[in-house]
Design a protein around this motif. Structure first.
Motif, short mmCIF file in Angstrom:
data_model
loop_
_atom_site.label_atom_id
_atom_site.label_comp_id
_atom_site.label_asym_id
_atom_site.label_seq_id
_atom_site.Cartn_x
_atom_site.Cartn_y
_atom_site.Cartn_z
N GLU A 135 0.85 -1.19 0.00
CA GLU A 135 0.00 0.00 0.00
C GLU A 135 0.88 1.23 0.00
OE1 GLU A 135 -3.24 2.07 2.87
OE2 GLU A 135 -3.55 -0.05 2.39
N SER A 136 0.51 2.18 -0.82
CA SER A 136 1.27 3.43 -0.88
C SER A 136 0.29 4.58 -1.08
CB SER A 136 2.30 3.39 -2.01
OG SER A 136 1.65 3.28 -3.26
N ARG A 137 0.76 5.77 -0.84
CA ARG A 137 -0.04 6.96 -1.09
C ARG A 137 0.64 7.74 -2.21
NH1 ARG A 137 -3.92 8.18 2.18
NH2 ARG A 137 -3.89 10.42 1.81
N HIS A 138 -0.14 8.07 -3.22
CA HIS A 138 0.39 8.89 -4.30
C HIS A 138 -0.74 9.57 -5.05
CE1 HIS A 138 0.04 4.82 -6.11
NE2 HIS A 138 -0.45 5.49 -7.13
N VAL A 139 -0.36 10.39 -6.01
CA VAL A 139 -1.32 11.21 -6.75
C VAL A 139 -1.36 10.74 -8.20
CG1 VAL A 139 -1.81 13.55 -7.54
CG2 VAL A 139 -0.84 13.18 -5.27
N HIS A 140 -2.57 10.67 -8.76
CA HIS A 140 -2.75 10.41 -10.19
C HIS A 140 -3.30 11.67 -10.84
CE1 HIS A 140 -2.14 6.05 -10.30
NE2 HIS A 140 -2.72 6.01 -9.12
N ASN A 141 -2.73 12.10 -11.93
CA ASN A 141 -3.23 13.22 -12.74
C ASN A 141 -3.51 14.48 -11.92
OD1 ASN A 141 -3.09 11.59 -15.01
ND2 ASN A 141 -5.16 10.85 -14.70
N HIS A 142 -2.59 14.88 -11.10
CA HIS A 142 -2.67 16.12 -10.33
C HIS A 142 -3.84 16.16 -9.35
CE1 HIS A 142 0.44 17.41 -13.00
NE2 HIS A 142 -0.35 17.27 -14.03
N GLY A 143 -4.38 15.02 -8.97
CA GLY A 143 -5.46 14.97 -7.99
C GLY A 143 -4.89 15.00 -6.58
N SER A 144 -5.70 14.63 -5.63
CA SER A 144 -5.24 14.62 -4.24
C SER A 144 -4.65 13.25 -3.92
CB SER A 144 -6.39 14.95 -3.30
OG SER A 144 -7.43 14.02 -3.49
N ALA A 147 -4.69 6.56 -0.77
CA ALA A 147 -4.10 5.24 -0.54
C ALA A 147 -4.38 4.36 -1.76
CB ALA A 147 -4.68 4.62 0.71
N HIS A 148 -3.43 3.55 -2.09
CA HIS A 148 -3.51 2.76 -3.31
C HIS A 148 -2.75 1.46 -3.06
CE1 HIS A 148 -4.40 3.08 -7.61
NE2 HIS A 148 -3.29 2.42 -7.82
N THR A 149 -3.25 0.34 -3.52
CA THR A 149 -2.52 -0.91 -3.37
C THR A 149 -1.97 -1.35 -4.72
OG1 THR A 149 -4.51 -2.23 -3.66
CG2 THR A 149 -3.88 -1.69 -1.40
N HIS A 150 -0.82 -1.97 -4.66
CA HIS A 150 -0.16 -2.50 -5.85
C HIS A 150 0.30 -3.92 -5.57
CE1 HIS A 150 0.29 1.34 -8.02
NE2 HIS A 150 0.40 1.87 -6.82
N LEU A 151 0.19 -4.77 -6.56
CA LEU A 151 0.78 -6.09 -6.45
C LEU A 151 2.23 -6.02 -6.88
CD1 LEU A 151 -1.97 -8.43 -7.90
CD2 LEU A 151 -1.29 -8.15 -5.53
N ARG A 152 3.06 -6.77 -6.19
CA ARG A 152 4.47 -6.85 -6.54
C ARG A 152 4.83 -8.32 -6.67
NH1 ARG A 152 8.23 -7.65 -2.82
NH2 ARG A 152 6.86 -6.87 -1.18
N VAL A 153 5.36 -8.69 -7.82
CA VAL A 153 5.78 -10.08 -8.03
C VAL A 153 7.06 -10.31 -7.24
CG1 VAL A 153 6.56 -11.76 -9.74
CG2 VAL A 153 4.68 -10.21 -10.29
#
Length: 157
Positions: A135-144, A147-153
């Motif tokens: 889980e990480s926090r980041h911004v997509h397309n200049h939004g706010s 929290a976002h989850t990503h799978l990592r192999v």
């Protein structure tokens, strides 16, 4: 990264060098890492609760009574784990079926084993790909930020 030393006979070294030529590996170390990774991930014996993707493949004799209906029904019963399924006709009665699943090693291995034991199912194989969820926090397309989850192999279980 750890450095290890191995000794192999001349014939096996020649086969390894042939694999390097065919695969495009840069050197023996890269080729051996690839072969070890494949060998370890092909074994369906990761920790039962470990997260993974599983690729289940087999040949199915569609003429065996109700098998053509039971296989898709088995996937429907696991709709929360089934990511994708493909059935390709090979001849008048046989298809190759490939199912990509996501879940825990124990659940996916149990599904594959039950499928492979069905009369009319041949050449079953299960490949497991270990994953972790970050889980990480980041911004997509200049939004706010959110929290976002990503799978990592992962390289192993």
């Amino acid at each position: 990264m750890q450095r290890i030393t191995i000794a192999i006979d001349d014939d096996l070294a020649a086969q390894l060098d042939g694999f390097i030529q065919e695969s495009g590996a840069a050197n023996r170390s890269e080729a051996i890492r690839d072969l070890v990774r494949r060998g370890l991930s092909a074994r369906p014996d990761g920790p039962a609760r470990a997260s993974c993707f599983g690729v289940v493949s087999c040949a199915i004799d569609q003429s065996v009574r109700n098998l053509a209906a039971r296989v898709p029904q088995g996937r429907l019963e696991r709709h929360d784990q089934t990511v994708a399924a493909l059935s390709v006709p090979l001849d008048h009665t046989t298809s190759v079926d490939v199912t990509v699943m996501r879940g825990q090693v124990g659940d996916i291995a149990a599904y594959a084993q039950a499928l492979f034991l069905e009369r009319g199912v041949m050449h079953g194989a299960l490949s497991l790909i270990p994953v972790a969820q970050d889980e990480s926090r980041h911004v997509h397309n200049h939004g706010s930020p959110h929290a976002h989850t990503h799978l990592r192999v992962k390289s192993g279980f």
